[in-house]
Design a protein around this motif. Structure first.
Motif, PDB file in Angstrom:
ATOM      1  N   THR A 409       0.822  -1.209   0.000  1.00  0.00           N
ATOM      2  CA  THR A 409       0.000   0.000   0.000  1.00  0.00           C
ATOM      3  C   THR A 409       0.859   1.263   0.000  1.00  0.00           C
ATOM      4  O   THR A 409       0.489   2.277  -0.593  1.00  0.00           O
ATOM      5  CB  THR A 409      -0.932   0.006   1.229  1.00  0.00           C
ATOM      6  OG1 THR A 409      -1.730  -1.173   1.220  1.00  0.00           O
ATOM      7  CG2 THR A 409      -1.836   1.222   1.223  1.00  0.00           C
ATOM      8  N   LEU A 410       2.034   1.159   0.629  1.00  0.00           N
ATOM      9  CA  LEU A 410       2.902   2.331   0.771  1.00  0.00           C
ATOM     10  C   LEU A 410       3.852   2.541  -0.407  1.00  0.00           C
ATOM     11  O   LEU A 410       4.668   3.462  -0.377  1.00  0.00           O
ATOM     12  CB  LEU A 410       3.747   2.198   2.047  1.00  0.00           C
ATOM     13  CG  LEU A 410       3.004   2.189   3.382  1.00  0.00           C
ATOM     14  CD1 LEU A 410       3.992   2.015   4.532  1.00  0.00           C
ATOM     15  CD2 LEU A 410       2.197   3.461   3.575  1.00  0.00           C
ATOM     16  N   SER A 413       4.274   6.033  -1.837  1.00  0.00           N
ATOM     17  CA  SER A 413       4.808   6.937  -0.819  1.00  0.00           C
ATOM     18  C   SER A 413       6.289   6.675  -0.590  1.00  0.00           C
ATOM     19  O   SER A 413       7.065   7.606  -0.361  1.00  0.00           O
ATOM     20  CB  SER A 413       4.037   6.751   0.488  1.00  0.00           C
ATOM     21  OG  SER A 413       2.697   7.148   0.326  1.00  0.00           O
ATOM     22  N   ALA A 510       4.109  13.608   2.397  1.00  0.00           N
ATOM     23  CA  ALA A 510       4.037  12.221   1.921  1.00  0.00           C
ATOM     24  C   ALA A 510       3.736  11.269   3.068  1.00  0.00           C
ATOM     25  O   ALA A 510       2.955  10.317   2.921  1.00  0.00           O
ATOM     26  CB  ALA A 510       5.344  11.833   1.239  1.00  0.00           C
ATOM     27  N   THR A 513      -0.104  11.833   4.251  1.00  0.00           N
ATOM     28  CA  THR A 513      -1.098  11.321   3.301  1.00  0.00           C
ATOM     29  C   THR A 513      -1.093   9.791   3.284  1.00  0.00           C
ATOM     30  O   THR A 513      -2.136   9.162   3.094  1.00  0.00           O
ATOM     31  CB  THR A 513      -0.842  11.844   1.874  1.00  0.00           C
ATOM     32  OG1 THR A 513       0.511  11.547   1.481  1.00  0.00           O
ATOM     33  CG2 THR A 513      -1.074  13.330   1.782  1.00  0.00           C
ATOM     34  N   THR A 514       0.068   9.214   3.505  1.00  0.00           N
ATOM     35  CA  THR A 514       0.157   7.756   3.592  1.00  0.00           C
ATOM     36  C   THR A 514      -0.556   7.259   4.842  1.00  0.00           C
ATOM     37  O   THR A 514      -1.309   6.280   4.801  1.00  0.00           O
ATOM     38  CB  THR A 514       1.635   7.324   3.651  1.00  0.00           C
ATOM     39  OG1 THR A 514       2.299   7.774   2.476  1.00  0.00           O
ATOM     40  CG2 THR A 514       1.754   5.809   3.744  1.00  0.00           C
ATOM     41  N   ASP A 517      -4.212   7.277   4.500  1.00  0.00           N
ATOM     42  CA  ASP A 517      -4.652   6.545   3.307  1.00  0.00           C
ATOM     43  C   ASP A 517      -5.403   7.466   2.342  1.00  0.00           C
ATOM     44  O   ASP A 517      -6.520   7.178   1.910  1.00  0.00           O
ATOM     45  CB  ASP A 517      -5.541   5.360   3.702  1.00  0.00           C
ATOM     46  CG  ASP A 517      -5.787   4.408   2.528  1.00  0.00           C
ATOM     47  OD1 ASP A 517      -4.961   4.385   1.590  1.00  0.00           O
ATOM     48  OD2 ASP A 517      -6.811   3.691   2.551  1.00  0.00           O
ATOM     49  N   PRO A 519      -3.832   8.988  -0.778  1.00  0.00           N
ATOM     50  CA  PRO A 519      -2.804   9.303  -1.771  1.00  0.00           C
ATOM     51  C   PRO A 519      -3.289  10.354  -2.768  1.00  0.00           C
ATOM     52  O   PRO A 519      -4.474  10.403  -3.115  1.00  0.00           O
ATOM     53  CB  PRO A 519      -2.561   7.947  -2.458  1.00  0.00           C
ATOM     54  CG  PRO A 519      -3.808   7.153  -2.210  1.00  0.00           C
ATOM     55  CD  PRO A 519      -4.293   7.589  -0.869  1.00  0.00           C
TER      56      PRO A 519
END
Length: 558
Positions: A409-410, A413, A510, A513-514, A517, A519
């Motif tokens: 998911t990251l 980022s 960054a 926002t990560t 969740d 993006p």
């Protein structure tokens, strides 16, 4: 000698007058990569990772063409930035987001909401204020390096705060603590490199931040619910701000390393006690309630709080344990110092000495990420074996399976943060950032007002108040001597300004926002957070000017 070897062996000393022999022209050219980043992101809505990559390429071209940095050294400077991006920063973020995701995946986030609902008297805004100002400050004082922002922002989302509000509230609430973050490493760095006692620098910092601490909780309420939030919850904001301010004012004289920790704990205790006697007027949309059937028992409360209490306890032990052994020093002894190939020994200071900035410090056991990771492992085992009467059914394997999903998911980022750190190192090593500082330092006595701007710019570029101190501490001290100003005040200004600059740092954007969740929302968050960062910076500039001219009198330390 091959061409490559020749390029790598070329010595280079950054110059603040590299462009046309003019410091102002050099500063303008040096700022172009950062301007490009924010314009691409804010005006043209370019994805953040592309903003970072494009700005990195532009910075590298400027470094070679305008600042005359060897091509090989430019490329290798970027790789050192990449390394710094992965460890400690990305390492910490992965561990912190995994820890949060365990709460969500296990379902225990609902119990966490119930706990804070009880503390905050059912007012979501009060809960968010306590988490963003008190808990985040505590984590900042102990860990730093992005962990407080990642964990706090995720917690606010769990409490029901909308994602963008959670992100903005977190980074604004975090800013005033950053100068004293990670056991006051930024203050120590500024003092040592500026030729002043870090205790004196920290005392000046604490006397200035104590005033700003009173203001920040009101800003957080305004972010959460506008003027109505301030009107309805101002007593709680005042209590939190004054308590934190007292901690910032008093602690540097006792143990400056603990300033953020003590300030945050005092604010938390004051809020908790105040809410026992006072109940806010809560509008319906911000009222949170837990049904009687869903109220957690003692075990569920303990397990809901486990990830966050345990991470604070473990990190506190690694930083503060002194009985029989200085645990922090022992853990730091495992760090691996790596003179960066092709840069160390060739990147020279103005005195002709090898720049210590070209030594990469690979943190292992001293890295907060390691202990956040250990906390997550413990939580996996506990959550996998305790279902609280079958209500939270999961397994140890299912908990560990959250980690690879978190990393996936990251992924964007991770690319963004790595690129931003590469950009920061090229700008720093080539002299682009220092040129901006040199231009500001030519303003003489007026530099007292502009002094915090240096720290703000340094952290906006590098994402680290410590790096801002490394960049500008000596320059601040030199400018102070030339303008007959107190260097301790200017070093304090640089460090506090760095914390406020972190609010708009691409790296910080960054991270947050990560954590929430969301993006691709960096530009929107920047647009809404920047006025708070700039407004607080202007307040700090006025305070520093007043302090440097003696207008604050006995309020400042002797």
């Amino acid at each position: 000698m091959t061409l490559t070897a020749s390029l790598l062996a070329t010595a280079f000393t950054p110059s603040t007058t590299a462009v046309g022999g003019n410091v102002f022209l050099t500063a303008i050219i040096g700022l172009l990569p950062l301007i490009a980043f924010f314009v691409l992101m804010g005006a043209f809505k370019v994805a953040t990772h592309w903003c970072a990559i494009i700005s990195l390429v532009l910075s590298a071209v400027i470094a070679v063409v305008a600042f005359h940095m060897p091509v090989g050294m430019t490329a290798l400077s970027a790789t050192q930035g990449l390394a710094m991006g992965f460890v400690p920063i990305i390492y910490i973020i992965i561990a912190a987001v995994w820890l949060y995701n365990l709460t969500e995946t296990s379902g225990r986030s609902q119990d966490l909401k119930a706990v804070f609902n009880a503390i905050g008297k059912g007012d979501q805004r009060a809960q968010a204020l306590i988490v963003a100002f008190c808990f985040c400050g505590l984590l900042e004082g102990l860990a730093g390096f992005g962990a407080p922002v990642a964990i706090t922002a995720a917690m606010l989302v769990t409490l029901g705060v909308p994602k963008l509000k959670a992100a903005i509230t977190t980074i604004v609430g975090n800013g005033i603590y950053v100068g004293f973050g990670a056991m006051s490493i930024p203050a120590t760095t500024a003092g040592n490199l500026g030729g002043e006692d870090p205790v004196s620098v920290a005392q000046n910092m604490g006397h200035l931040t104590s005033l700003i601490c009173v203001l920040v909780p009101f800003l957080l309420l305004f972010i959460l619910d506008g003027a109505r939030g301030v009107r309805q919850l101002w007593p709680l904001a005042l209590v939190a701000g004054i308590a934190a301010g007292i901690g910032h004012f008093v602690t540097p004289s006792l143990s400056y390393e603990l300033t953020s920790v003590v300030g945050a704990l005092l604010a938390f205790a004051a809020c908790y006690l105040f809410l026992l006697a006072w109940t806010p007027n809560t509008p319906g949309e911000y009222h949170s309630e837990v049904a009687a059937a869903d109220k957690p028992d003692r075990e569920r409360v303990i397990l809901a709080l486990l990830p966050y209490v345990l991470v604070v306890v473990i990190i506190a032990i690694t930083k503060l344990w002194k009985l029989g052994v200085d645990l922090s020093a022992v853990l730091s002894g495992t760090d691996i110092k790596i003179p960066w190939p092709g840069v160390y020994g060739n990147l020279l200071t103005a005195d002709g000495e090898a720049s210590s900035s070209a030594v990469y410090n690979l943190q292992t056991l001293s890295n907060p990420g390691t202990w956040i990771l250990l906390t997550a492992v413990i939580v996996c085992i506990v959550y996998g074996t305790r279902s609280s009467g079958g209500r939270f059914q999961t397994s140890i394997g299912a908990m560990f399976a959250v980690l690879p999903r978190t990393i996936y998911t990251l992924r964007m980022s991770i690319l963004t943060i790595a690129s931003v750190m590469a950009l920061a190192y090229v700008m720093n090593f080539s002299g682009q950032t220092t040129a901006v500082g040199a231009a500001l330092a030519t303003t003489g006595a007026a530099f007292a007002f502009l002094s915090p701007v240096l720290g703000w710019v340094g952290t906006a570029v590098a994402g680290s108040a410590t790096s801002a101190g490394a960049l500008f501490a000596n320059l601040q001290a030199t400018a102070a001597a030339q303008a007959h100003l107190d260097p301790r005040i200017l070093l304090a200004a640089n460090t506090i300004g760095g914390g406020l600059g972190k609010i708009v740092s691409p790296q910080n954007l960054a991270v947050v926002t990560t954590a929430v969740d969301a993006p691709g929302t960096d530009a929107e968050i920047l647009k809404k957070a920047a006025p708070y960062s700039i407004g607080l910076l202007l307040v700090l500039c006025c305070l520093v000017l007043a302090a440097s001219q003696g207008w604050l009198g006995a309020y400042m330390p002797a």
